[in-house]
Design an enzyme around this catalytic site. Structure first.
Site, short mmCIF file in Angstrom:
data_model
loop_
_atom_site.label_atom_id
_atom_site.label_comp_id
_atom_site.label_asym_id
_atom_site.label_seq_id
_atom_site.Cartn_x
_atom_site.Cartn_y
_atom_site.Cartn_z
N ARG A 28 0.85 -1.21 0.00
CA ARG A 28 0.00 0.00 0.00
C ARG A 28 0.88 1.26 0.00
O ARG A 28 1.09 1.89 -1.02
CB ARG A 28 -0.95 -0.02 1.21
CG ARG A 28 -2.14 0.92 1.06
CD ARG A 28 -1.86 2.39 1.35
NE ARG A 28 -1.42 2.64 2.72
CZ ARG A 28 -0.99 3.82 3.15
NH1 ARG A 28 -0.92 4.85 2.32
NH2 ARG A 28 -0.59 3.98 4.39
N ASP A 29 1.45 1.57 1.15
CA ASP A 29 2.21 2.83 1.25
C ASP A 29 3.46 2.79 0.40
O ASP A 29 3.92 3.82 -0.12
CB ASP A 29 2.57 3.11 2.71
CG ASP A 29 2.90 4.58 2.95
OD1 ASP A 29 2.67 5.39 2.04
OD2 ASP A 29 3.39 4.92 4.04
N HIS A 43 3.24 4.41 12.70
CA HIS A 43 3.55 4.29 11.27
C HIS A 43 4.69 5.28 11.00
O HIS A 43 4.46 6.46 10.76
CB HIS A 43 2.30 4.64 10.47
CG HIS A 43 2.50 4.73 8.99
ND1 HIS A 43 2.17 3.69 8.14
CD2 HIS A 43 2.98 5.72 8.19
CE1 HIS A 43 2.45 4.04 6.88
NE2 HIS A 43 2.93 5.27 6.89
N HIS A 57 8.20 6.77 9.23
CA HIS A 57 9.01 6.83 8.01
C HIS A 57 10.46 7.06 8.40
O HIS A 57 10.75 7.59 9.46
CB HIS A 57 8.50 7.95 7.10
CG HIS A 57 7.28 7.57 6.32
ND1 HIS A 57 7.19 7.68 4.97
CD2 HIS A 57 6.09 7.03 6.72
CE1 HIS A 57 6.00 7.26 4.55
NE2 HIS A 57 5.30 6.87 5.60
N CYS A 85 9.51 9.68 -0.22
CA CYS A 85 8.92 10.92 0.28
C CYS A 85 8.78 11.83 -0.92
O CYS A 85 9.76 12.13 -1.59
CB CYS A 85 9.84 11.53 1.34
SG CYS A 85 9.26 13.15 1.89
N ASN A 89 8.88 4.36 4.33
CA ASN A 89 8.57 3.69 5.59
C ASN A 89 9.79 3.00 6.18
O ASN A 89 10.71 2.63 5.46
CB ASN A 89 7.52 2.59 5.34
CG ASN A 89 6.20 3.15 4.83
OD1 ASN A 89 6.04 3.34 3.63
ND2 ASN A 89 5.30 3.42 5.73
#
Lengths: 318, 318
Positions: B21-22, B213, B215, B246, B255
């Site tokens: 996902r991310d 969560h 990064h 990013c 992440n």
């Protein structure tokens, strides 16, 4: 360290820049001495006070550091600048004695295999040799500092025998060494063994100033810094732009990155005397000198409150 | 989480894999659904139980995730597998309701500017819309989970107003949400603000299960994990191979990396149920799928006690 004028508040942390030594020593592209000097001057201008500039290893073994004396002579010192170098043997001490070095770092691995491979002698032979190196440095007015390589694990042997480390540290202590660096040579330090090792050494040698030389080979370098800070360590080696690498893992990173460490400490309420933005500029200059991207993160992302226009880039949820 | 069968020892840590996902949402190269499913199956085989598989965002906005339903349908679940997805609006909830999703994640940014840019509405409008999304998920038998984006800072506004975060979390709590994710969307979390934010939320909402969560945009992701663990957090999002990025910093990482996190936790005495070597294999597979190197460190260096022959590689002092 005789010129060590660190303000000794509990929130002061010394960063020792090792990029031109531990970082460059594995780089194939030779950087001219003049460029190294310009970078070292920029480090000093950024607020770096303590620098492990080079190593007096055999120029044949590490051609990148053959210019050790020339580089040391060229640096524009400030009053609080303290220049260090590795001095692995008496021949190195002889060369160091001709320079204006402030501190010479004696070295031995806690692993027999690594010490043989790195310095071509046994741990016992290294320990027996300390006195002659230290004496040569003392005569030249250079402080004697100590380092233990593979302090958290050895890439050949695995876990190290803590008794070896204690033998080495005891030998340093007997020579009057005050500054002890624990080297995480190939990135095997973990929160658990950093905590245990620092506690064991502090209990046995309460008078030593401990410095952690951490690598980020497995991504946990700055996590280990947090644990070191919690255990009272206030001195860390770091490398500009995260320069360096691990000879056993292509693509793995080397030392923890100076600017990322400055950022972490600054955002955690510690003082380093280092200007983060200037520190980033030094990393970008080193990147240009090496003509390859470095792994530092803050040099890409900028300081924390680097703001962007809301119409700059599309975002996606998350 | 209804199927959340985590052993609840103090040493158990839940890792929620968010790479598909991310991680993938910002990748231009479209990965076929079949390959995503194969990777997700390999994640499950490595011991991953909790996965944020995808997002029910507009397929036009994020083409990479247009296959959300197909991917969810294809995964070979184990009994303890729990599949999650972002559900940013009612349209997304309608799509999610047609799948076998276990948990739908509602989302709002703590920053007005980021929320407008990300979800095209104000914080107040997002909060007002939660009930309808939650009701649609409830009807479909899907758990309602909550997330706050830019919880540690906003790339447009800088520091966020903590009152905004509390408004959002209160709205989740009123809907019966038990799992709350604090999103460090652009890598602005620090040891200091992680500690302060977790403490503030735990004091005000003691019944919530907090998930961080994080990064690694500025290199301090795993340092923040250490602080989270110290504050009692036992649930972290992470991305295979450190996949992601990013949008505001070319070259900055995304992440925190799943394998590096597994390594850190394992070496710190925590249990995750995840096999580190299998986890590395998944990262290598993702790397092949994307045809570009990922930033994970342990996938390069291997587990800590990966030993090398003493004649393998020349070393240099340090």
């Amino acid at each position: 360290m005789s010129k060590d004028a660190s303000p000794r508040s509990d929130k002061w942390v010394d960063i020792i820049e090792v990029g031109t030594r531990d970082g460059l020593q594995i780089e194939k592209k030779l950087i001219p001495a003049a460029e190294k000097i310009a970078i070292l001057d920029a480090m000093i201008a950024s607020g770096i006070r303590l620098i492990e500039v080079t190593s007096f290893v055999s120029p044949k073994a590490v051609p990148q550091l053959a210019d050790a004396a020339e580089v040391l002579a060229g640096i524009a010192r400030r009053d609080d600048t303290y220049l260090m170098a590795l001095v692995p043997n008496v021949r190195g001490a002889d060369r160091a004695a001709e320079t204006s070095l402030d501190g010479g770092v004696l070295l031995c691995s806690a692993s027999e295999t690594h010490n043989r491979k790195n310095l071509n002698r046994s741990i016992g032979e290294s320990i027996d040799g300390f006195a002659a190196i230290a004496e040569r440095l003392r005569e030249a007015g250079i402080d004697r500092l100590g380092a233990v390589a593979t302090a958290f694990g050895c890439p050949f042997e695995g876990e190290i025998d803590q008794a070896n480390m204690f033998r080495i540290v005891r030998a340093y202590a007997e020579l009057g060494v005050k500054h002890l660096t624990l080297g995480d040579t190939t990135g095997m330090a973990t929160p658990a063994n950093v905590r245990a090792t620092v506690r064991a050494l502090k209990a046995e040698f309460p008078g030593l100033d401990l410095c952690l030389h951490l690598h980020n080979t497995r991504g946990v370098g700055l996590a280990n810094v947090i644990v070191g800070l919690e255990e009272g360590v206030r001195r860390f080696d770091a490398s500009v732009g995260g320069l360096g690498g691990c000879p056993f893992a292509a693509g793995a990173t080397g030392n923890i990155c100076t600017e990322d460490l400055v950022y972490l400490l600054q955002e955690s309420g510690y003082e380093t005397g280092i200007d983060l933005c200037k520190s980033i500029d030094v990393a970008l200059r080193m990147e240009r000198a090496l003509e390859k991207p470095l792994v530092g993160q803050v040099m890409r992302a900028g300081p924390r409150l680097t703001l962007h226009a809301a119409d700059a880039v599309p975002t996606a949820a998350g």
